[in-house]
Design a protein around this motif. Structure first.
Motif, PDB file in Angstrom:
ATOM      1  N   ALA A  38       0.825  -1.208   0.000  1.00  0.00           N
ATOM      2  CA  ALA A  38       0.000   0.000   0.000  1.00  0.00           C
ATOM      3  C   ALA A  38       0.857   1.255   0.000  1.00  0.00           C
ATOM      4  CB  ALA A  38      -0.930  -0.007   1.213  1.00  0.00           C
ATOM      5  N   VAL A  39       2.016   1.198   0.648  1.00  0.00           N
ATOM      6  CA  VAL A  39       2.922   2.357   0.651  1.00  0.00           C
ATOM      7  C   VAL A  39       3.354   2.688  -0.769  1.00  0.00           C
ATOM      8  CG1 VAL A  39       5.242   3.123   1.311  1.00  0.00           C
ATOM      9  CG2 VAL A  39       3.746   2.070   3.010  1.00  0.00           C
ATOM     10  N   ALA A  40       3.674   1.666  -1.560  1.00  0.00           N
ATOM     11  CA  ALA A  40       4.076   1.894  -2.946  1.00  0.00           C
ATOM     12  C   ALA A  40       2.937   2.502  -3.754  1.00  0.00           C
ATOM     13  CB  ALA A  40       4.552   0.593  -3.588  1.00  0.00           C
ATOM     14  N   VAL A  41       1.716   2.040  -3.500  1.00  0.00           N
ATOM     15  CA  VAL A  41       0.556   2.608  -4.192  1.00  0.00           C
ATOM     16  C   VAL A  41       0.369   4.070  -3.782  1.00  0.00           C
ATOM     17  CG1 VAL A  41      -1.953   2.491  -4.452  1.00  0.00           C
ATOM     18  CG2 VAL A  41      -0.599   0.380  -4.449  1.00  0.00           C
ATOM     19  N   HIS A  42       0.509   4.343  -2.485  1.00  0.00           N
ATOM     20  CA  HIS A  42       0.398   5.726  -2.000  1.00  0.00           C
ATOM     21  C   HIS A  42       1.423   6.624  -2.681  1.00  0.00           C
ATOM     22  CE1 HIS A  42       0.143   9.124   0.785  1.00  0.00           C
ATOM     23  NE2 HIS A  42       1.456   9.055   0.861  1.00  0.00           N
ATOM     24  N   GLU A  43       2.636   6.122  -2.850  1.00  0.00           N
ATOM     25  CA  GLU A  43       3.677   6.919  -3.506  1.00  0.00           C
ATOM     26  C   GLU A  43       3.315   7.213  -4.956  1.00  0.00           C
ATOM     27  OE1 GLU A  43       7.128   4.549  -2.833  1.00  0.00           O
ATOM     28  OE2 GLU A  43       7.425   5.292  -0.776  1.00  0.00           O
ATOM     29  N   GLU A  44       2.716   6.237  -5.643  1.00  0.00           N
ATOM     30  CA  GLU A  44       2.267   6.474  -7.008  1.00  0.00           C
ATOM     31  C   GLU A  44       1.183   7.551  -7.040  1.00  0.00           C
ATOM     32  OE1 GLU A  44       3.164   5.393 -10.038  1.00  0.00           O
ATOM     33  OE2 GLU A  44       4.869   4.371  -9.151  1.00  0.00           O
ATOM     34  N   LEU A  45       0.234   7.461  -6.120  1.00  0.00           N
ATOM     35  CA  LEU A  45      -0.835   8.456  -6.071  1.00  0.00           C
ATOM     36  C   LEU A  45      -0.273   9.847  -5.791  1.00  0.00           C
ATOM     37  CD1 LEU A  45      -3.489   6.484  -3.992  1.00  0.00           C
ATOM     38  CD2 LEU A  45      -3.685   7.122  -6.388  1.00  0.00           C
ATOM     39  N   THR A  46       0.665   9.917  -4.860  1.00  0.00           N
ATOM     40  CA  THR A  46       1.252  11.205  -4.506  1.00  0.00           C
ATOM     41  C   THR A  46       1.998  11.817  -5.681  1.00  0.00           C
ATOM     42  OG1 THR A  46       1.444  10.514  -2.198  1.00  0.00           O
ATOM     43  CG2 THR A  46       2.812  12.373  -2.902  1.00  0.00           C
ATOM     44  N   SER A  47       2.676  10.956  -6.460  1.00  0.00           N
ATOM     45  CA  SER A  47       3.446  11.470  -7.595  1.00  0.00           C
ATOM     46  C   SER A  47       2.553  12.100  -8.645  1.00  0.00           C
ATOM     47  CB  SER A  47       4.278  10.343  -8.222  1.00  0.00           C
ATOM     48  OG  SER A  47       3.447   9.413  -8.893  1.00  0.00           O
ATOM     49  N   PHE A  48       1.273  11.712  -8.658  1.00  0.00           N
ATOM     50  CA  PHE A  48       0.336  12.277  -9.626  1.00  0.00           C
ATOM     51  C   PHE A  48      -0.467  13.443  -9.049  1.00  0.00           C
ATOM     52  CE2 PHE A  48       1.175   8.415 -11.935  1.00  0.00           C
ATOM     53  CZ  PHE A  48       0.994   8.782 -13.259  1.00  0.00           C
ATOM     54  N   SER A  49      -0.357  13.673  -7.752  1.00  0.00           N
ATOM     55  CA  SER A  49      -1.221  14.661  -7.115  1.00  0.00           C
ATOM     56  C   SER A  49      -0.976  16.074  -7.635  1.00  0.00           C
ATOM     57  CB  SER A  49      -1.030  14.629  -5.599  1.00  0.00           C
ATOM     58  OG  SER A  49       0.297  14.981  -5.244  1.00  0.00           O
ATOM     59  N   MET A  95       0.039   2.226 -11.914  1.00  0.00           N
ATOM     60  CA  MET A  95      -0.361   1.266 -10.896  1.00  0.00           C
ATOM     61  C   MET A  95      -0.261  -0.158 -11.424  1.00  0.00           C
ATOM     62  SD  MET A  95      -1.881   2.894  -8.078  1.00  0.00           S
ATOM     63  CE  MET A  95      -3.355   2.005  -7.646  1.00  0.00           C
ATOM     64  N   ALA A  96      -0.712  -0.358 -12.655  1.00  0.00           N
ATOM     65  CA  ALA A  96      -0.698  -1.699 -13.241  1.00  0.00           C
ATOM     66  C   ALA A  96       0.724  -2.229 -13.364  1.00  0.00           C
ATOM     67  CB  ALA A  96      -1.373  -1.677 -14.614  1.00  0.00           C
ATOM     68  N   ARG A  97       1.659  -1.321 -13.591  1.00  0.00           N
ATOM     69  CA  ARG A  97       3.058  -1.754 -13.706  1.00  0.00           C
ATOM     70  C   ARG A  97       3.558  -2.330 -12.385  1.00  0.00           C
ATOM     71  NH1 ARG A  97       5.126   2.827 -15.854  1.00  0.00           N
ATOM     72  NH2 ARG A  97       4.046   2.235 -17.760  1.00  0.00           N
ATOM     73  N   LEU A  98       3.071  -1.811 -11.258  1.00  0.00           N
ATOM     74  CA  LEU A  98       3.463  -2.364  -9.965  1.00  0.00           C
ATOM     75  C   LEU A  98       3.086  -3.841  -9.884  1.00  0.00           C
ATOM     76  CD1 LEU A  98       2.298   0.449  -7.488  1.00  0.00           C
ATOM     77  CD2 LEU A  98       4.639  -0.041  -8.209  1.00  0.00           C
ATOM     78  N   TRP A  99       1.886  -4.165 -10.332  1.00  0.00           N
ATOM     79  CA  TRP A  99       1.418  -5.564 -10.286  1.00  0.00           C
ATOM     80  C   TRP A  99       2.132  -6.431 -11.322  1.00  0.00           C
ATOM     81  CZ3 TRP A  99      -1.257  -2.268  -7.430  1.00  0.00           C
ATOM     82  CH2 TRP A  99      -2.026  -2.751  -6.379  1.00  0.00           C
ATOM     83  N   ALA A 100       2.335  -5.896 -12.513  1.00  0.00           N
ATOM     84  CA  ALA A 100       2.984  -6.684 -13.568  1.00  0.00           C
ATOM     85  C   ALA A 100       4.440  -6.977 -13.215  1.00  0.00           C
ATOM     86  CB  ALA A 100       2.899  -5.939 -14.898  1.00  0.00           C
ATOM     87  N   ASP A 101       5.106  -6.024 -12.565  1.00  0.00           N
ATOM     88  CA  ASP A 101       6.532  -6.183 -12.247  1.00  0.00           C
ATOM     89  C   ASP A 101       6.771  -6.998 -10.980  1.00  0.00           C
ATOM     90  OD1 ASP A 101       7.075  -4.670 -14.454  1.00  0.00           O
ATOM     91  OD2 ASP A 101       7.554  -2.827 -13.365  1.00  0.00           O
ATOM     92  N   GLU A 145      -7.311   3.547   4.364  1.00  0.00           N
ATOM     93  CA  GLU A 145      -6.294   4.596   4.456  1.00  0.00           C
ATOM     94  C   GLU A 145      -5.915   5.100   3.067  1.00  0.00           C
ATOM     95  OE1 GLU A 145      -3.273   2.630   6.670  1.00  0.00           O
ATOM     96  OE2 GLU A 145      -4.233   3.005   8.623  1.00  0.00           O
ATOM     97  N   LEU A 146      -5.796   4.176   2.113  1.00  0.00           N
ATOM     98  CA  LEU A 146      -5.542   4.587   0.731  1.00  0.00           C
ATOM     99  C   LEU A 146      -6.723   5.373   0.174  1.00  0.00           C
ATOM    100  CD1 LEU A 146      -3.847   1.575  -1.095  1.00  0.00           C
ATOM    101  CD2 LEU A 146      -2.912   3.863  -0.766  1.00  0.00           C
ATOM    102  N   ALA A 147      -7.926   4.921   0.515  1.00  0.00           N
ATOM    103  CA  ALA A 147      -9.121   5.592   0.012  1.00  0.00           C
ATOM    104  C   ALA A 147      -9.195   7.029   0.513  1.00  0.00           C
ATOM    105  CB  ALA A 147     -10.369   4.822   0.419  1.00  0.00           C
ATOM    106  N   ALA A 148      -8.687   7.287   1.716  1.00  0.00           N
ATOM    107  CA  ALA A 148      -8.679   8.659   2.231  1.00  0.00           C
ATOM    108  C   ALA A 148      -7.816   9.547   1.343  1.00  0.00           C
ATOM    109  CB  ALA A 148      -8.167   8.670   3.670  1.00  0.00           C
ATOM    110  N   ASP A 149      -6.693   9.003   0.864  1.00  0.00           N
ATOM    111  CA  ASP A 149      -5.857   9.750  -0.088  1.00  0.00           C
ATOM    112  C   ASP A 149      -6.619  10.014  -1.377  1.00  0.00           C
ATOM    113  OD1 ASP A 149      -3.680   9.782   1.605  1.00  0.00           O
ATOM    114  OD2 ASP A 149      -2.787   7.982   0.745  1.00  0.00           O
ATOM    115  N   VAL A 150      -7.272   8.967  -1.881  1.00  0.00           N
ATOM    116  CA  VAL A 150      -8.003   9.097  -3.143  1.00  0.00           C
ATOM    117  C   VAL A 150      -9.120  10.128  -3.011  1.00  0.00           C
ATOM    118  CG1 VAL A 150      -9.491   7.876  -4.778  1.00  0.00           C
ATOM    119  CG2 VAL A 150      -7.431   6.759  -3.900  1.00  0.00           C
TER     120      VAL A 150
END
Length: 207
Positions: A75-86, A105-111, A138-143
């Motif tokens: 989830a931390v990695a996903v949060h970082e992706e979201l933040t980079s786009f904010s 995000m999809a690249r995180l899962w594929a890799d 917690e991720l949803a709060a960011d979204v």
């Protein structure tokens, strides 16, 4: 009754202890991929990590706590992706923004195939599911914060629910996209359609 939320017994603060903590998590991730959750044991993690089993139990009560901590890491990695786009928000072309964000995000899962293994593991018990749900919220709060300028006509409480739906659907679809025999690219395209349609129907003026 409320399910127990699973946390490590302690989180190390000193460099040497943090190194052991991270080694145990890396080893656990590799073992989970190798043998699956049913055959996953704390003893095997310790053996592969070259550490006493007692050291592992200083941090983790059992394997269920370990997989929940791996889920938090993901989830931390996903949060970082979201933040980079904010910084792109608000964007006049938010559909293109959504498209790019999902690709990242999809690249995180594929890799990293261990993401799906962790996600499957945290579905195993009421306590692991409840803990994973907290991480999702917690991720949803960011979204929800990112959605605010894109959906100005939506009440805050509804935006919170929308964000939780978006996170849950995204997680489910990305894990679906990397299962055996599934075409990853095709699943990602369908995810983009799902999310774009949902947001457009929720905030028609966002076009």
């Amino acid at each position: 009754m409320t399910a127990e939320i699973l946390e490590p017994r302690r989180r190390p603060t000193q460099d040497r202890s943090r190194a052991k903590f991270e080694l145990l998590l890396r080893t656990s991730r590799d073992l989970l991929l190798d043998v699956g959750f049913e055959s996953f044991t704390c003893e095997e993690v310790s053996q592969r990590a070259g550490l006493p089993t007692g050291t592992l139990y200083q941090y983790f009560a059992n394997k269920y706590v370990i997989v929940c901590e791996l889920d938090r890491q993901d989830a931390v990695a996903v949060h970082e992706e979201l933040t980079s786009f904010s910084e792109m928000i608000p964007s006049l072309d938010w559909l293109r923004f959504l498209d790019r964000m999902i690709d990242h995000m999809a690249r995180l899962w594929a890799d990293d195939p261990s993401r799906r293994a962790v996600w499957l593991a945290v579905q195993s018990t009421p306590a692991t599911r409840a803990t994973a749900a907290v991480t999702e919220r917690e991720l949803a709060a960011d979204v929800a914060r990112f959605l605010a300028p894109l959906t100005p006509g939506t009440p805050r409480e509804r935006r919170r629910i929308m964000a939780e739906v978006l996170v849950h659907v995204t997680y489910s679809m990305l894990n679906f996209s990397v299962r055996d025999g599934q075409g990853h690219a095709e699943a990602v395209i369908e995810l983009k359609r799902l999310l774009a349609s949902y947001l457009l129907s929720s905030e028609p003026d966002a076009r």
